[in-house]
Structure formats: structure tokens, C-alpha cells
Design a protein around this motif. Structure first.
Motif, PDB file in Angstrom:
ATOM      1  N   SER A  46     -30.214  68.144 -52.843  1.00  0.00           N
ATOM      2  CA  SER A  46     -30.845  67.343 -53.937  1.00  0.00           C
ATOM      3  C   SER A  46     -29.958  67.381 -54.968  1.00  0.00           C
ATOM      4  CB  SER A  46     -32.242  68.290 -54.253  1.00  0.00           C
ATOM      5  OG  SER A  46     -33.145  68.234 -53.161  1.00  0.00           O
ATOM      6  N   ASP A 167     -34.691  61.668 -50.915  1.00  0.00           N
ATOM      7  CA  ASP A 167     -34.556  62.927 -50.926  1.00  0.00           C
ATOM      8  C   ASP A 167     -35.673  63.599 -50.124  1.00  0.00           C
ATOM      9  OD1 ASP A 167     -33.783  65.511 -51.153  1.00  0.00           O
ATOM     10  OD2 ASP A 167     -34.350  65.768 -53.200  1.00  0.00           O
ATOM     11  N   GLU A 168     -34.963  64.080 -48.842  1.00  0.00           N
ATOM     12  CA  GLU A 168     -36.221  64.467 -47.685  1.00  0.00           C
ATOM     13  C   GLU A 168     -37.289  63.657 -47.492  1.00  0.00           C
ATOM     14  OE1 GLU A 168     -36.027  67.667 -46.544  1.00  0.00           O
ATOM     15  OE2 GLU A 168     -34.880  68.815 -47.750  1.00  0.00           O
TER      16      GLU A 168
HETATM   17 MG   LIG Z   1     -33.774  69.450 -51.965  1.00  0.00          MG
END
Ligand SMILES: [Mg+2]
Ligand SMILES: Nc1ncnc2c1ncn2[C@@H]1O[C@H](COP(=O)(O)OP(=O)(O)OP(=O)(O)O)[C@@H](O)[C@H]1O
Length: 223
Positions: A46, A167-168
Motif C-alpha cells: 500500500s 489496492d487489494e
Molecule cells: Mg495494504
């Protein structure tokens, strides 16, 4: 499209809890490619994604995105850069719960001073790509996780940025919704986007449209 050179990120510099989150990171993402950043929790994914998106500053090193040295851009230029070049999809979506799908997606367009008709066209187009048009008037808090994810992607797309950072993206999705997401990503690539995905999901290990998997461990790129 994206070049990272000798990038370091240290949190809490000079304090007792100083922490090196990224160490001498170097890589390049070519235009219209899909790159996956893979690593366990806490490895720095991140942090790296937010630095590429101009939301976090490196401690040292160069971040060149669309020929701009973004770590050195003054704040005003940085926010213009973010608005025009980057679509960021947060893991937890960051939707405004009480607004409709349409209104959430239109948020990035507000500063542009477009007409209502132009806004409608752009939002409709983004909703169509993300297969969420049928929920246009629904209040966002009533959506399923997969639907919220698609709204978050539509909002990231609505300004037509060249670069999409996710992000993810499958962290909150079941396998059927993860497959939908993969299809959306594949379509975005066909539209010419450059895409960087952070994940620890093995779903991304064997996708034919992923050019490169960058492994990140304790802030280091290996392999
Ligand atoms: Mg992360
Ligand atoms: N603002 C901050 N201040 C201090 N340390 C931070 C800060 N943000 C992140 N870190 C630390 O930097 C490391 C990397 O964090 P990061 O959020 O980039 O990891 P990640 O790979 O995205 O993890 P996850 O898979 O859990 O999301 C972690 O050890 C984290 O505790």
C-alpha cells in the motif's frame, strides 16, 4: 509510464520507532501493461501504491509518472496530477454511504465544472464498463461487497485516467465477484489503461493479461 528509481520510504524518521517500509526499490511499468505487486501483509504494497498515486511522499528516490517527477511536484500540481492521471481503488472502497451509486461515481468530476449532460454521459460510461448501471439510483450502503467494489472502480475510471491503481481489490470479494473483477481488469487493459494491482491473492498468479509480478518482502523487491 511509471518509473521508480532508488526509492526509499522511512516512516517516523529520526524517532525511536523509525521504520524502513521500502528499501531501494527500482522498477518500470510500461504503458498499457498490467503489473501485480505481490507480498504478505506489512510488506509495503500500500505504501508503494500510494507513492505512485501521489498520495504519499518517498523519503528519497525518484517516482516518474507520465514523465512527471511526482515526488517533487508542489501540492497544487500534485492534486491536478492525481485528478487527471490516476484512478485509485481503495481496499475498503471509501464510498460515501448515503449517496447513490451515480453520485458517488460523479464525485471526481465535480471540480471540472462540466454540464449535467456531460457528467451523465461520463458516469453512465463508467457504470457500463463496471456492470453497475442497473444500481445507478441505489444508495451505496445497500450494495453488496462486489457491487461496492465495482462502484469504486467506476469512480476511479470516470475521469478517464491512463493509470489505475488497485489496492487489494479482491480482499473483500468472494470467488464469483473476484472473477467479475478480473474481467473488468481485462477490459480496462483493452481500453489502453496501465494497471498496477497490489495483492496477496493467488488468483493473479496466472492471468494471461498480467505482464509482470513483482514480489515484495519487508520493503524489498526480490525475484
Ligand atoms: Mg495494504
Ligand atoms: N503512516 C505510517 N507510520 C508508520 N508506519 C507505517 C505507516 N504506514 C505503514 N507503516 C508500516 O509500513 C509497513 C508497510 O505497510 P503497508 O501498509 O505498505 O503494507 P501492506 O503490504 O500494504 O500490508 P497489507 O497487506 O496488510 O495491506 C508496515 O509495517 C506498516 O506498519
Amino acid at each position: 509510464m511509471i518509473k521508480i528509481k532508488a526509492l526509499n520510504k522511512i516512516y517516523n524518521v529520526g524517532q525511536k520507532n523509525e521504520f524502513v517500509a521500502l528499501r531501494n526499490i527500482n522498477f518500470e511499468v510500461l504503458p498499457n501493461t498490467v503489473v501485480v505487486l505481490k507480498g504478505v501483509s506489512g510488506s509495503g504494497k500500500s505504501t508503494l501504491l500510494s507513492i505512485i498515486g501521489g498520495m504519499n511522499k518517498p523519503t528519497s528516490g525518484e517516482v516518474i509518472v507520465e514523465d512527471k517527477y511526482i515526488a517533487k511536484l508542489p501540492d497544487l500540481h500534485l492534486s491536478n496530477f492525481r485528478a487527471s492521471s490516476i484512478g485509485f481503488v481503495f481496499q475498503s472502497f471509501h464510498l460515501i454511504n448515503d449517496l447513490s451509486v451515480f453520485d458517488n461515481i460523479s464525485i471526481p468530476l465535480i471540480p471540472l465544472g462540466l454540464s449535467a449532460k456531460e457528467i451523465e454521459e461520463k458516469v453512465n460510461y463508467a457504470m457500463q464498463i463496471c456492470n453497475i448501471a442497473h444500481k445507478s439510483m441505489e444508495i451505496s450502503k445497500n450494495l453488496s461487497g462486489g457491487e461496492k467494489q465495482r462502484v469504486a472502480i467506476a469512480r476511479a475510471l470516470v475521469n478517464n485516467p491512463n493509470i489505475i491503481l488497485l489496492d487489494e481489490p479482491t480482499a473483500n470479494l468472494d470467488s464469483a465477484n473476484s472473477k467479475n473483477l478480473v474481467e473488468i481488469l481485462s477490459n480496462l487493459k483493452k481500453l489502453g489503461k496501465t494497471i498496477v494491482i497490489s495483492t496477496h491473492d493467488s488468483l493473479f498468479d496466472e492471468l494471461d493479461f498480467v505482464e509482470k509480478i513483482i514480489y515484495i518482502k519487508d520493503g524489498d523487491i526480490s525475484g
